[in-house]
Design an enzyme around this catalytic site. Sequence first.
Site, PDB file in Angstrom:
ATOM      1  N   PRO A 218       0.879  -1.313   0.087  1.00 34.23           N
ATOM      2  CG  PRO A 218      -0.590  -1.547   1.770  1.00 34.23           C
ATOM      3  CD  PRO A 218       0.348  -2.025   1.077  1.00 34.23           C
ATOM      4  N   PRO A 219       0.476   2.445  -0.235  1.00 32.95           N
ATOM      5  CG  PRO A 219      -0.999   3.858  -1.561  1.00 32.95           C
ATOM      6  CD  PRO A 219      -1.222   2.695  -1.114  1.00 32.95           C
ATOM      7  CE  LYS A 223       4.763   0.687  -2.870  1.00 26.91           C
ATOM      8  NZ  LYS A 223       4.088   1.318  -1.792  1.00 26.91           N
ATOM      9  CD  GLU A 438     -19.736  11.646  18.819  1.00 25.19           C
ATOM     10  OE1 GLU A 438     -19.483  10.573  19.157  1.00 25.19           O
ATOM     11  OE2 GLU A 438     -20.129  12.143  17.870  1.00 25.19           O
TER      12      GLU A 438
HETATM   13  P1  ADP Z   1       5.962   4.386  -0.534  1.00 21.82           P
HETATM   14  O1  ADP Z   1       6.902   4.599  -1.444  1.00 21.82           O
HETATM   15  O2  ADP Z   1       5.684   2.716  -0.163  1.00 21.82           O
HETATM   16  O3  ADP Z   1       4.586   5.033  -1.025  1.00 21.82           O
HETATM   17  P2  ADP Z   1       7.570   5.921   0.946  1.00 21.82           P
HETATM   18  O4  ADP Z   1       8.981   5.121   0.951  1.00 21.82           O
HETATM   19  O5  ADP Z   1       7.665   6.971   0.306  1.00 21.82           O
HETATM   20  O6  ADP Z   1       6.306   5.132   0.900  1.00 21.82           O
HETATM   21  O7  ADP Z   1       7.391   6.309   2.578  1.00 21.82           O
HETATM   22  C1  ADP Z   1       7.007   7.604   2.835  1.00 21.82           C
HETATM   23  C2  ADP Z   1       7.535   7.949   4.072  1.00 21.82           C
HETATM   24  O8  ADP Z   1       7.043   7.406   5.057  1.00 21.82           O
HETATM   25  C3  ADP Z   1       9.099   7.554   4.379  1.00 21.82           C
HETATM   26  O9  ADP Z   1       9.875   8.638   3.802  1.00 21.82           O
HETATM   27  C4  ADP Z   1       9.232   7.607   5.882  1.00 21.82           C
HETATM   28  O10 ADP Z   1       9.207   8.936   6.359  1.00 21.82           O
HETATM   29  C5  ADP Z   1       7.773   7.005   6.234  1.00 21.82           C
HETATM   30  N1  ADP Z   1       7.885   5.597   6.432  1.00 21.82           N
HETATM   31  C6  ADP Z   1       7.086   4.740   5.817  1.00 21.82           C
HETATM   32  N2  ADP Z   1       7.568   3.490   6.118  1.00 21.82           N
HETATM   33  C7  ADP Z   1       8.363   3.605   7.187  1.00 21.82           C
HETATM   34  C8  ADP Z   1       9.132   2.715   7.942  1.00 21.82           C
HETATM   35  N3  ADP Z   1       8.787   1.371   7.698  1.00 21.82           N
HETATM   36  N4  ADP Z   1      10.092   3.088   8.796  1.00 21.82           N
HETATM   37  C9  ADP Z   1      10.273   4.340   9.059  1.00 21.82           C
HETATM   38  N5  ADP Z   1       9.460   5.277   8.090  1.00 21.82           N
HETATM   39  C10 ADP Z   1       8.669   5.189   7.398  1.00 21.82           C
HETATM   40 ZN    ZN Z   2     -21.929   9.138  15.437  1.00 25.33          ZN
END
Ligand code: ADP
Ligand code: ZN
Length: 626
Positions: A218-219, A223, A438
């Site tokens: 997932p985003p 990655k 709530e």
């Molecule tokens: P993707 O390419 O999977 O969409 P990114 O690698 O661009 O995600 O991650 C975005 C940001 O989220 C990274 O720059 C980092 O700051 C944070 N992040 C994501 N996963 C991790 C992780 N496992 N450990 C530390 N930071 C993370």
């Molecule tokens: Zn509600």
Amino acid sequence: MNQEKQSQPPRRMNPYVGLLLGLLIMLFLNGLIVPSFTGRQIKPADYGTFIAKVDSGLVKNVVIEKGQIYFSAQESGKEVDYQTGTIDDPELVDRLLQAKSPNKDGKIVFNQVIPQENSPLLNFVLTWVLPGLIFYLIWRQTGKALQARMGAGGNFMSFGKSGAKIYADSDVKTTFADVAGQDEAKDTLNEIVDFLHNPQKYADIGASLPKGALLVGPPGTGKTLIARAVAGEAKVPFFAISGSEFVQMFVGMGAAKVRDLFQQASEKAPCIIFIDEIDAIGKRRDTGLGGNDEREQTLNQLLTEMDGFDGRKGVVILAATNRPESLDKALLRPGRFDRRIQMELPDLEGRKAILAVHLKHVKCDQVNTDVVARATAGSSGAELANIVNEAALRAVRMGRDKVTTADLEESVETVIAGAQKKGKVISPSEKKTVSYHEIGHALVAALQSHSAPVHKITIVPRTSGALGYTMQVDKGEQVLMSRDDLFNRIATLTGGRAAEEVVLGSISTGASNDIEQATRLARAMVTRYGMSQKYDMMELETVNNAYLGDDTSLTCSAETAADVDREVLNIIKEAHQKACQLIAGHLDIMHEAAAYLLDKETISGEEFMAIVDKHTTGDSKDKEQK
Ligand code: ADP
Ligand code: ZN
Ligand code: MG
């Protein structure tokens, strides 16, 4: 941290600036600019004024040039410079000789600038070379601008070779320590790191490592980050390029770029090529109309290059995507991206680790990451990074120099529900409705044994439009959800509306979000989790994209679909009824807790549970037995 940085070549001076400078120097040499007459500002004047000033004996200097006369005159104690045009005036010299002047000797100083003949070389440069140069530069610049607009690199109007240098980052600082969790991914990638350190070891035995590895997930799961970390660990050059950069205006340009990339990479081997968002070029080639020639050519070139280069040389290709199902099968066959590395949304421990990694970069006291990690189930690493940053920003706003747990908790809410909307005016009767709503959610959750405990209840409006919310935080991590869990969750979601109905006797629009969530859950129970008796374990819906949200499509007939709606409705109705009963049976708690919430605006789970316990401990095990 997230920037796929590429080292840039040093910027050159803008050619236009150079050109302008050159032009000025030439004009100067050519005498077109009077080398600073006196350094003062020159006022325009007509010839009559000039003559009048000469006759009145106030003029000190006169410089006659081709077409121009510059003169300075004494005016109320100051010297003022003028400029006027020349007129064919044969008497001018006599006049100047005879006129009086404030100069010491009483005479006007005057002279004519001798027009300098340009050297033939300069003439040639001015008339031929310079215009040519200007045209060339303009052409080049527009070419570049055009290309930039088309999203391309490379050289305008050249084919076969893209000409673009793809810069390798040869000093990547990111390491595996920056990537929290994701241990399985790191394990697999470690082998690649080892290979890059010592390709010979593998070559000696005759093994060739996988040429490519595909990072899917997932985003925001890291990655891009982990790909950089591989380069940082292996200390090899890192060629990073995004899939969309290959897709160009002209057919063949993308393919040329792929060729260039692989050529440059093989010169720098061992190294890593990283193609981010590879689905931009790697989408399945489909038949029929609307095929994209350029994209397909680029993909074909990529396939060819991956087959062509020697796996033992030490070029490893990493690619990332969150739409693996859309990739062309040819990309995934052995010898190409045959390794698939799964990046998962972090679990509880993973979230704690990610928070810790990012908290290292901000100043903080002992913060409790546990409670934050538990409140953020389902969040990606990118979201957690964002939460830490929001917390740091909040600390600054509050005038503190350290981040506290409260900052983190508040920023979780900001990310989930939007920022607090302080100025929003809500009438007292609306506020009352919101607090009953709530408390309704919270009470139904509290009275059911299969619900996550209530963590916080608030009726402070948020920028997302929520007028209040009830935050539930699971104790640990739940991987499987039972039917009861899901059903109780739906009941909790209907609890808000149920409270309005039972206690206030009228219903409001405040439940729209609850309705949406409850329906989605109930539908998933029937169509995806096989939790209805009628349809047993039949698949009625497929998820189109595992990583990009709940995009589903029905796989059943229209008749069944109509019946599924009925099933879904039954579940929701049942849950709603249960919620109404629970609330009707505990009106005393409702009134007390709602009044308390109305007064405090935000109360913690403990405060709420204290009220609940006060009323329920007497009655023998009022909690539902399941
Ligand atoms: P993707 O390419 O999977 O969409 P990114 O690698 O661009 O995600 O991650 C975005 C940001 O989220 C990274 O720059 C980092 O700051 C944070 N992040 C994501 N996963 C991790 C992780 N496992 N450990 C530390 N930071 C993370
Ligand atoms: Zn509600
Ligand atoms: Mg990415």
